[in-house]
Write an enzyme that holds these catalytic residues in place. Structure first.
Site, PDB file in Angstrom:
ATOM      1  N   GLY A  22      22.246 -39.738 -21.055  1.00  0.00           N
ATOM      2  CA  GLY A  22      21.863 -40.073 -19.711  1.00  0.00           C
ATOM      3  C   GLY A  22      22.641 -41.247 -19.175  1.00  0.00           C
ATOM      4  O   GLY A  22      22.091 -42.494 -18.536  1.00  0.00           O
ATOM      5  N   ALA A  23      23.951 -41.294 -19.182  1.00  0.00           N
ATOM      6  CA  ALA A  23      24.739 -42.234 -18.985  1.00  0.00           C
ATOM      7  C   ALA A  23      25.113 -42.286 -17.480  1.00  0.00           C
ATOM      8  O   ALA A  23      26.184 -43.049 -17.355  1.00  0.00           O
ATOM      9  CB  ALA A  23      25.920 -42.196 -19.806  1.00  0.00           C
ATOM     10  N   THR A  25      23.589 -43.082 -14.793  1.00  0.00           N
ATOM     11  CA  THR A  25      22.756 -44.141 -14.051  1.00  0.00           C
ATOM     12  C   THR A  25      22.039 -45.240 -15.065  1.00  0.00           C
ATOM     13  O   THR A  25      21.795 -44.905 -16.190  1.00  0.00           O
ATOM     14  CB  THR A  25      21.733 -43.255 -13.106  1.00  0.00           C
ATOM     15  N   GLY A  26      21.685 -46.309 -14.229  1.00  0.00           N
ATOM     16  CA  GLY A  26      20.663 -47.014 -15.015  1.00  0.00           C
ATOM     17  C   GLY A  26      21.045 -47.642 -16.329  1.00  0.00           C
ATOM     18  O   GLY A  26      22.315 -47.965 -16.559  1.00  0.00           O
ATOM     19  N   GLY A  28      21.807 -46.360 -19.431  1.00  0.00           N
ATOM     20  CA  GLY A  28      22.863 -45.449 -19.858  1.00  0.00           C
ATOM     21  C   GLY A  28      24.037 -45.858 -19.276  1.00  0.00           C
ATOM     22  O   GLY A  28      25.229 -45.877 -20.171  1.00  0.00           O
ATOM     23  N   TYR A 172       3.709 -40.301 -22.259  1.00  0.00           N
ATOM     24  CA  TYR A 172       4.990 -41.196 -22.453  1.00  0.00           C
ATOM     25  C   TYR A 172       4.872 -42.077 -23.585  1.00  0.00           C
ATOM     26  O   TYR A 172       5.902 -41.974 -24.549  1.00  0.00           O
ATOM     27  CB  TYR A 172       5.153 -42.057 -21.274  1.00  0.00           C
TER      28      TYR A 172
END
Length: 300
Positions: A22-23, A25-26, A28, A172
């Site tokens: 998940g790198a 965006t955000g 990551g 979650y």
């Protein structure tokens, strides 16, 4: 340990290979960016390769992109095979990618989406890559959890996929609690194996990222309004992960998060997790169920 730990404390990463999920965006992105700047060979493991390549162009250093869709075990296996072929050794695996408060959806393998993505996908990826980390001194598996592991959180073994009824928040919380149970059980098994690898967990506090994009509209609006007051930028939210990944003083089985009130924001420090995240019977049962559901066993 340093009380005001920042990205400047990240030691030289030259010679290390880091895989960050998940790198693009955000959190990551910020994690991968700092690792690359410090000299690591960084792989952005992302679902959208185009977005991943755009992210890589914004980073300095040796950065490549690997397609990885955590909602598909076939994709996880394909990504792991490609990573194994490209990298005989891996020093760092950062299980960062995640989804939050999604409507009731299932992965391609029939898992509830939050549990399937946040826990089972990373469980499978770690198991398939672990033998590339085991021989490497100082290697680490860092899994990103959340303060959400305390909120309406339990492992619902009688209905793991939330087929009887569904709660966005509960699902979650289950997935983030699972991240911690996985980390602690993995560390237990690594220790028993006498492995050089350690397992560590981190959480970003409340960070201003795209994670709430799947949340109900009212929640997204509320977050946007209070974000400047109650959240911290993604670069700050990534610091607990970076500390868990690189601080030489880190020990296996530890958990890092922001040091401010309520662990919402602040410099990263060692924090504690809920009592149920340490429950041995739950840890072991979740591990067995996860092996069953993913078909992945660990070389320990």
């Amino acid at each position: 340990m340093t009380t005001k730990w920042t990205a400047h404390e990240v030691p030289d990463q030259r010679g290390r290979v880091a895989v960050v999920t998940g790198a693009n965006t955000g959190l990551g992105f910020e994690t991968a960016k700092v690792l690359a700047e410090r000299g690591a060979t960084v792989v952005l493991a992302v679902r959208d390769v185009t977005r991943g390549e755009r992210a890589a162009q914004r980073m300095a250093g040796d950065v490549t992109v690997q397609q990885l869709d955590l909602t598909s075990l076939a994709s996880v296996r394909a990504a792991a095979a490609a990573l194994r072929e490209a990298h005989p050794r891996i020093d760092l695996l950062v299980n960062n990618a995640g989804v939050m408060y999604t409507p009731r959806q299932t992965t391609s393998d029939g898992f509830e989406r939050q549990f399937g993505t946040n826990h089972l996908g990373h469980f499978a990826l770690t198991g398939l890559l672990l033998d590339r980390l085991l021989p490497v001194p100082g290697s680490r598996v860092v899994t990103v959890s959340s303060v959400g592991h305390r909120i309406r959180a339990a492992i619902h073994f009688e209905d793991l996929q939330w087929e009887r009824s569904y709660s966005r928040v509960g699902a979650y919380g289950q997935s983030k609690l699972a991240n911690l149970l996985f980390t602690y059980e993995l560390q237990h098994r690594l220790t028993a194996h006498g492995a050089a690898t350690v397992a560590v967990a981190a959480h970003p506090g409340v960070s201003n990222t795209e994670l709430v994009r799947n949340s109900p509209a009212a929640l997204r609006v509320a977050v946007e309004r209070v974000a400047p007051l109650l959240t911290q930028p993604a670069a700050a939210g990534a610091l607990p992960t970076l500390r868990a990944a690189t601080d030489p003083a880190v020990l296996g089985g530890q958990y890092y998060g922001p040091g401010g009130r309520g662990e919402v924001r602040g410099y990263p420090r060692l924090v504690t997790s809920s009592p149920q995240s340490h429950d041995l019977a739950t840890r072991q049962r979740l591990w067995a169920v996860s092996e069953d559901l993913t078909g992945v066993t660990f070389p320990l």
